[in-house]
Motif scaffolding. Structure first.
Motif, PDB file in Angstrom:
ATOM      1  N   GLU A 327     -46.072 -42.049 -48.849  1.00 59.07           N
ATOM      2  CA  GLU A 327     -45.708 -43.272 -48.063  1.00 59.07           C
ATOM      3  C   GLU A 327     -44.904 -44.579 -48.388  1.00 59.07           C
ATOM      4  O   GLU A 327     -45.339 -44.977 -49.481  1.00 59.07           O
ATOM      5  N   VAL A 352     -34.873 -42.107 -54.970  1.00 65.31           N
ATOM      6  CA  VAL A 352     -36.741 -41.228 -55.868  1.00 65.31           C
ATOM      7  C   VAL A 352     -35.974 -40.423 -56.519  1.00 65.31           C
ATOM      8  O   VAL A 352     -35.206 -39.270 -56.011  1.00 65.31           O
ATOM      9  N   VAL A 357     -32.887 -40.797 -50.118  1.00 66.50           N
ATOM     10  CA  VAL A 357     -33.982 -40.546 -49.427  1.00 66.50           C
ATOM     11  C   VAL A 357     -34.791 -41.626 -47.476  1.00 66.50           C
ATOM     12  O   VAL A 357     -35.016 -41.717 -46.635  1.00 66.50           O
ATOM     13  N   TRP A 358     -33.440 -42.698 -47.408  1.00 67.13           N
ATOM     14  CA  TRP A 358     -33.121 -43.566 -46.618  1.00 67.13           C
ATOM     15  C   TRP A 358     -31.897 -43.890 -47.256  1.00 67.13           C
ATOM     16  O   TRP A 358     -31.740 -44.355 -47.872  1.00 67.13           O
ATOM     17  N   VAL A 380     -41.493 -44.889 -44.018  1.00 62.85           N
ATOM     18  CA  VAL A 380     -40.161 -43.377 -44.380  1.00 62.85           C
ATOM     19  C   VAL A 380     -41.486 -42.899 -44.465  1.00 62.85           C
ATOM     20  O   VAL A 380     -42.171 -43.171 -45.942  1.00 62.85           O
ATOM     21  N   ASP A 381     -41.594 -41.445 -44.518  1.00 63.56           N
ATOM     22  CA  ASP A 381     -42.023 -39.947 -45.302  1.00 63.56           C
ATOM     23  C   ASP A 381     -41.286 -40.092 -46.532  1.00 63.56           C
ATOM     24  O   ASP A 381     -40.734 -38.966 -45.810  1.00 63.56           O
ATOM     25  N   ILE A 382     -42.082 -40.333 -47.543  1.00 67.15           N
ATOM     26  CA  ILE A 382     -40.954 -39.469 -48.497  1.00 67.15           C
ATOM     27  C   ILE A 382     -42.078 -38.420 -49.850  1.00 67.15           C
ATOM     28  O   ILE A 382     -41.243 -38.551 -50.472  1.00 67.15           O
ATOM     29  N   TYR A 385     -40.071 -35.903 -51.960  1.00 65.05           N
ATOM     30  CA  TYR A 385     -39.345 -36.466 -53.235  1.00 65.05           C
ATOM     31  C   TYR A 385     -40.434 -36.408 -53.812  1.00 65.05           C
ATOM     32  O   TYR A 385     -40.296 -36.929 -55.377  1.00 65.05           O
TER      33      TYR A 385
END
Length: 469
Positions: A327, A352, A357-358, A380-382, A385
Motif C-alpha cells: 500500500e 512503479v 499505478v495512479w 492506494v493498493d499497489i 505492481y
C-alpha cells in the motif's frame, strides 16, 4: 554603433560585481527606522554602504522607485559616501509599465526620460563614480510606444552633450537579448543590456548549467553591435518561477558570471534582490505539509511545455517479498496562478517500474488543499505492481499532455506512508535519497523544496564569497 569606450573604461577591473534592488524584492535596501521631518523614511546610507562592503560589491545599482526621496538621497548622501570608498553607482529607473502616479514611480522626473538623461549626465560630472544609468524592461508594448527612434535620439543626444562617457543600459530578457531586431532597434542608443538569467526560455531559478551558454548566445548577437552584456542573477525571489533561489543556485550562477567577466566576455554580474536587512525567510515560503520539505513537480508561468515533456522525482524502494499486500499513501496539493491550466493540460502520475499505478489530471479535483490520493480515495493498493519483487523504482511525475503555454502549476507531494515496502526520506526532508529527471529537456522540473529559515543570510554569504574570490 559600438558601445562608448568611455563607459568601458569606467567599468571596474575584472567586471561589475553589483547588487540591485527592485520593488518586488524583500529587504534589498535599508531605510532609517523613523521618518524625518519631511515625513519619509530615507535610505540609511551608512548601514547600506556597510552591507555592500560585506557583500564585496564594487558597484551598486541604486533603485529610484520606492520613495519620492530616493533621488535626493542618491544625490545628497549615497553618491558622496560611495565615492569615498570607491564604489561605482548605476541608478536604475522604471519604464511606463512599472509607473504608478499614485504609488511607486521614478521621481521627480517620472516618465520624462529626456530629463532623466540630463539629470544623470549632470550628476555624473559632479560624481565620477556614477558611471551609467539604466531603465528596466524596454520590450513591453506600452514602453516601446514611448521609446521610439526619435525619442531615444533625443535622450542620447541630451546625455552626450553633457557627458559622452556616461553609460546607458536597459534590461532585456532572453527573447529580447537574443533578438537581432530588438538590438538593432536600441543598439545605437544603449551601451549594454542587463540580462536576467532564467535558464533561457525555461523560466526558472533552479537550473544553473546553462548560464555560460546563454551568455555566449547573447554575446553572438550583442557583441557585433557593440553592446555589452551584464548578467543578472536572482538572489532574491522571482515572482513567476517555480521555487525561490537557494544559496547554491545563487553561488553557481554568480560564479559563472564572474568567470566570464574575468575573461572579458561580459561586463559583469548583478545579484538582484540580495537581502541586506538581515531578516529571515518569510514563513509563507514553507509549503510542506509537515516539517520543512516537500517534493515539487512544477511547470513555470512564462514557458511552453511541449507534449510529453515531464518532471519526475524517483527512488529505488526496498520491497518485503513476504508481505501479504502493498500500500502507498501520499498527500498532494496543487498551486496555480492567475493563468490556471485547463483540464487535459497536465497529468500527475505515480509509477512503479515505469508502469502507471495512479493518475489524475491536475484539474481533476475541486480542492486546492492537501488531499490523500484522490479526494475520496485515501491510500492506494499497489499489490499487483510489487508482488514477488525485492526492489522497485517508485516515481512521481508531472507530464504535459499537450503543448501548454504559460500555464503555471506546482504539485506538492509530502508525507508518504507504506505497507510492505520501505521508502527512504518519505517526508522529503533530506538531500540524496530522491533523484530527478527532466524529461524531454523541457521546462517542467522536479525538486525537493526545502524551507530554510535563514536562507536570505545564506544567500548573502554565498554571493559575498563569490564576489570576493
Amino acid at each position: 554603433m559600438p558601445a562608448r569606450e568611455g563607459f568601458r573604461a569606467n567599468l571596474p577591473a575584472g567586471g561589475i560585481k553589483a547588487a540591485l534592488i527592485g520593488g518586488n524584492t524583500i529587504g534589498a535596501s535599508i531605510r532609517e527606522a523613523t521618518a524625518r521631518s519631511d515625513g519619509y523614511r530615507h535610505i540609511d546610507t551608512p548601514r547600506l554602504i556597510g552591507r555592500l562592503q560585506e557583500l564585496n560589491t564594487n558597484t551598486y545599482f541604486y533603485g529610484v522607485w520606492d520613495s519620492a526621496t530616493d533621488w535626493d538621497d542618491l544625490r545628497e548622501e549615497f553618491l558622496p559616501a560611495a565615492q569615498e570608498i570607491g564604489l561605482k553607482v548605476i541608478p536604475y529607473l522604471v519604464p511606463p509599465s512599472e509607473t504608478d502616479l499614485n504609488g511607486r514611480a521614478s521621481r521627480p522626473y517620472i516618465m520624462d526620460y529626456v530629463a532623466w538623461a540630463r539629470a544623470h549626465a549632470e550628476l555624473s560630472l559632479e560624481y565620477p563614480n556614477l558611471i551609467g544609468w539604466s531603465i528596466d524592461d524596454f520590450e513591453f508594448d506600452m514602453n516601446a510606444k514611448l521609446f521610439t527612434h526619435e525619442y531615444m535620439t533625443q535622450m542620447r543626444e541630451t546625455q552626450d552633450a553633457i557627458n559622452p562617457d556616461l553609460g546607458f543600459l536597459t534590461c532585456a530578457y532572453w527573447g529580447a537579448a537574443t533578438s537581432p531586431e530588438f538590438l538593432d532597434k536600441y543598439g545605437p542608443f544603449i551601451d549594454g543590456i542587463v540580462y536576467p538569467y532564467l535558464d533561457g526560455h525555461n523560466h526558472n531559478t533552479q537550473v544553473t548549467s546553462t548560464v555560460k551558454s546563454d551568455l555566449d548566445a547573447i554575446r553572438e548577437v550583442a557583441e557585433p553591435r557593440g553592446i555589452e552584456t551584464i548578467l543578472l542573477v536572482y538572489a532574491g525571489r522571482f515572482l513567476t518561477s517555480q521555487l525561490r533561489p537557494t544559496e547554491t543556485y545563487a553561488a553557481e550562477c554568480v560564479r559563472a558570471g564572474v568567470e566570464h567577466a574575468a575573461e572579458g566576455k561580459i561586463a559583469g554580474v548583478v545579484a538582484y534582490g540580495t537581502q541586506v536587512d538581515g531578516a529571515p525567510t518569510p514563513n509563507s515560503e514553507n509549503l510542506a505539509m509537515y516539517g520543512t520539505g516537500r517534493l515539487s513537480l512544477a511547470a513555470p508561468y512564462h514557458s511552453v511545455a511541449k507534449t510529453g515533456t515531464y518532471g519526475e522525482g524517483w527512488q529505488t524502494v526496498v520491497v518485503d517479498p513476504d508481505s501479504p499486500r502493498y500500500e502507498l499513501s501520499f498527500w498532494h496539493y496543487r498551486l496555480f496562478t492567475s493563468n490556471v491550466p485547463a483540464p487535459g493540460d497536465y497529468e500527475f502520475r505515480v509509477l512503479v517500474d515505469d508502469e502507471e499505478v495512479w493518475a489524475s489530471d491536475v484539474r481533476g479535483e475541486p480542492w486546492a488543499l492537501w488531499i490523500q490520493g484522490k479526494g475520496l480515495q485515501g491510500p492506494v493498493d499497489i499489490t499487483p505492481y510489487l508482488k514477488g519483487k525485492t526492489s522497485a523504482r517508485l516515481a512521481f511525475r508531472l507530464t504535459a499532455e499537450r503543448d501548454v503555454s504559460s500555464r503555471y502549476v506546482d504539485v506538492g507531494i509530502d508525507h508518504l506512508e507504506t505497507v510492505g515496502f520501505t521508502i527512504a526520506d518519505p517526508g522529503f526532508e533530506e538531500d540524496g535519497p530522491w533523484e530527478f529527471v527532466r524529461g524531454g529537456n523541457g521546462p517542467i522540473l522536479a525538486s525537493i523544496d526545502h524551507f530554510v529559515p535563514d536562507r536570505p543570510e545564506r544567500i548573502f554569504r554565498a554571493v559575498s564569497e563569490e564576489f570576493g574570490r
